[in-house]
Design a protein around this motif. Sequence first.
Motif, mmCIF file in Angstrom:
data_model
loop_
_atom_site.group_PDB
_atom_site.id
_atom_site.type_symbol
_atom_site.label_atom_id
_atom_site.label_comp_id
_atom_site.label_asym_id
_atom_site.label_seq_id
_atom_site.Cartn_x
_atom_site.Cartn_y
_atom_site.Cartn_z
ATOM 1 N N GLU A 170 61.953 68.953 61.298
ATOM 2 C CA GLU A 170 61.378 68.896 60.269
ATOM 3 C C GLU A 170 60.729 70.489 60.798
ATOM 4 O O GLU A 170 60.347 71.231 59.463
ATOM 5 C CB GLU A 170 60.256 67.833 60.060
ATOM 6 N N THR A 171 60.145 71.139 61.637
ATOM 7 C CA THR A 171 59.266 72.427 61.968
ATOM 8 C C THR A 171 60.245 72.585 63.354
ATOM 9 O O THR A 171 59.906 72.376 64.338
ATOM 10 C CB THR A 171 58.100 71.813 61.412
ATOM 11 N N VAL A 172 60.578 73.637 63.075
ATOM 12 C CA VAL A 172 60.982 74.843 64.345
ATOM 13 C C VAL A 172 60.274 76.012 65.077
ATOM 14 O O VAL A 172 59.876 76.866 63.943
ATOM 15 C CB VAL A 172 62.558 75.359 64.240
ATOM 16 N N LEU A 173 59.654 75.462 66.648
ATOM 17 C CA LEU A 173 58.264 76.693 66.573
ATOM 18 C C LEU A 173 59.075 77.807 67.648
ATOM 19 O O LEU A 173 59.700 76.818 68.393
ATOM 20 C CB LEU A 173 57.059 76.155 67.214
ATOM 21 N N VAL A 174 59.003 79.058 67.259
ATOM 22 C CA VAL A 174 60.225 80.344 67.963
ATOM 23 C C VAL A 174 58.662 80.941 68.555
ATOM 24 O O VAL A 174 58.034 81.893 67.454
ATOM 25 C CB VAL A 174 61.083 81.042 67.130
ATOM 26 N N PRO A 175 58.320 81.653 69.878
ATOM 27 C CA PRO A 175 57.648 82.724 70.317
ATOM 28 C C PRO A 175 58.768 83.807 69.992
ATOM 29 O O PRO A 175 59.594 83.769 69.223
ATOM 30 C CB PRO A 175 58.699 82.531 71.512
ATOM 31 N N VAL A 176 57.990 85.074 69.487
ATOM 32 C CA VAL A 176 58.100 86.139 69.013
ATOM 33 C C VAL A 176 57.822 87.147 69.672
ATOM 34 O O VAL A 176 56.890 87.325 70.153
ATOM 35 C CB VAL A 176 57.843 86.516 66.936
ATOM 36 N N SER A 177 58.469 88.549 70.460
ATOM 37 C CA SER A 177 58.608 89.137 70.459
ATOM 38 C C SER A 177 59.232 90.135 69.850
ATOM 39 O O SER A 177 58.081 90.858 69.271
ATOM 40 C CB SER A 177 59.607 89.449 72.080
ATOM 41 N N GLY A 178 60.625 91.057 70.390
ATOM 42 C CA GLY A 178 61.022 91.745 69.529
ATOM 43 C C GLY A 178 61.973 91.451 68.241
ATOM 44 O O GLY A 178 62.032 92.165 67.671
ATOM 45 N N GLY A 179 62.138 89.874 68.537
ATOM 46 C CA GLY A 179 62.461 89.399 67.465
ATOM 47 C C GLY A 179 63.959 88.938 67.411
ATOM 48 O O GLY A 179 64.614 87.700 66.135
ATOM 49 N N GLY A 180 64.992 88.866 68.760
ATOM 50 C CA GLY A 180 66.452 88.394 68.850
ATOM 51 C C GLY A 180 66.645 87.399 69.210
ATOM 52 O O GLY A 180 67.008 86.687 68.080
ATOM 53 N N LEU A 181 65.343 86.204 69.249
ATOM 54 C CA LEU A 181 65.225 85.280 69.467
ATOM 55 C C LEU A 181 65.092 84.115 67.721
ATOM 56 O O LEU A 181 65.677 83.581 67.355
ATOM 57 C CB LEU A 181 64.307 84.709 70.632
ATOM 58 N N ILE A 182 64.005 84.538 67.575
ATOM 59 C CA ILE A 182 63.860 84.043 65.974
ATOM 60 C C ILE A 182 64.743 84.447 65.072
ATOM 61 O O ILE A 182 64.785 83.383 63.822
ATOM 62 C CB ILE A 182 62.302 84.390 65.823
ATOM 63 N N SER A 183 64.803 85.564 65.197
ATOM 64 C CA SER A 183 66.414 86.450 64.212
ATOM 65 C C SER A 183 67.204 84.917 64.047
ATOM 66 O O SER A 183 67.882 84.427 63.444
ATOM 67 C CB SER A 183 66.284 87.555 64.243
ATOM 68 N N GLY A 184 67.800 84.336 64.998
ATOM 69 C CA GLY A 184 69.218 83.946 65.474
ATOM 70 C C GLY A 184 69.018 82.934 65.349
ATOM 71 O O GLY A 184 69.677 81.955 64.389
ATOM 72 N N ILE A 185 68.010 82.124 65.726
ATOM 73 C CA ILE A 185 67.548 80.789 65.373
ATOM 74 C C ILE A 185 67.303 80.668 64.326
ATOM 75 O O ILE A 185 67.680 78.958 63.612
ATOM 76 C CB ILE A 185 66.056 80.041 66.786
ATOM 77 N N ALA A 186 66.053 81.070 63.315
ATOM 78 C CA ALA A 186 66.125 81.266 61.990
ATOM 79 C C ALA A 186 67.162 81.244 61.329
ATOM 80 O O ALA A 186 67.553 79.840 60.501
ATOM 81 C CB ALA A 186 64.881 82.332 61.535
ATOM 82 N N ALA A 187 68.311 82.473 61.503
ATOM 83 C CA ALA A 187 69.226 82.332 60.750
ATOM 84 C C ALA A 187 70.232 80.702 61.361
ATOM 85 O O ALA A 187 70.264 80.143 59.624
ATOM 86 C CB ALA A 187 70.010 83.093 61.097
ATOM 87 N N ALA A 188 70.558 80.143 61.945
ATOM 88 C CA ALA A 188 71.615 79.382 61.934
ATOM 89 C C ALA A 188 70.913 78.098 61.653
ATOM 90 O O ALA A 188 71.307 77.065 60.963
ATOM 91 C CB ALA A 188 71.187 79.323 63.559
ATOM 92 N N ILE A 189 69.686 77.631 61.299
ATOM 93 C CA ILE A 189 68.766 76.820 60.910
ATOM 94 C C ILE A 189 68.469 76.432 59.216
ATOM 95 O O ILE A 189 69.561 75.858 58.942
ATOM 96 C CB ILE A 189 67.174 76.086 61.427
#
Length: 296
Positions: A170-189
């Motif tokens: 239901e919810t995915v939590l992602v650490p944020v630094s420069g934003g590469g990780l959350i950008s990719g995961i968020a787009a995929a989901i």
Amino acid sequence: MAMIGLGDIGEARRRLRGVALRTPLVPCPHGREGRALYFKPESLQPTGAFKLRGAYNKISSLSPEERRRGVIAHSSGNHAQAVAYAARALGTRAVIVMPRNAPRVKLEATTVLGAEVVPVGADSGDRVRRAGELAAEHGYVPVPPYDDEVLIAGQGTIGPEILEDLPEVETVLVPVSGGGLISGIAAAIKLSRPEVRVIGVEPELAADAKASLKSGRLVEFPAEQVGRTVADGLRVRRLGETPFEHVCAFVDDIVAVAEEEIIEAMRRLALRVRLVAEPSGAVTFAAYLFHGDELS
């Protein structure tokens, strides 16, 4: 500005097959009733962090001529090791600009992987400038730590793994630094399951992404403030421009956690889950423990 799609992430998954580990989802014992929690331990990757996904995807996408020129990156640790590992696997020279005060273990690990390390001062601006100078002088191809759509697609390969291994998420939590990780995961989901919430987590001392998402423009935090957080992997003063576009398009919210909450989350991870996490990875558990009302 290019936005990644499911095709880009699918191509990245093909490139990473047999290179990056498909990390498991580890259930958290004694979670809250009605709110099960799972961890995805990217620390199990060959270089100890998710960064391998993006670095390998980027370097493997280069033409033979570009690979002959070699690659250059700037990093304080995890990205450096990922680029060095990927370059060695693909037969490409790697030059990494690192701060002189980087942990010795990270400097040595990068060198052991065959990269040439160029030491500079502690300020991140020094690394960026020196990497740019060397790229211009020698023709090296830059491999940015987060502000690149091919690299973002590599990090995004985590998203489909979560959806496949936990369809009821239901919810995915992602650490944020420069934003590469959350950008990719968020787009995929979001491009696959738009009803699933994606929430970023960062330290209060480095909550530039939260401020940027709220204001609709890139916000930069002062270096002296960001440098005080124990989460050394999240000490980035502002999101990259490409990640910011993805965050605005795909991320539901960003939560900031206090320093004492991060430390307590690390302690509970070790005792309760038997996972040793660096502070940057523990921020998401801190949000689960202490900011549950913001995650609903």
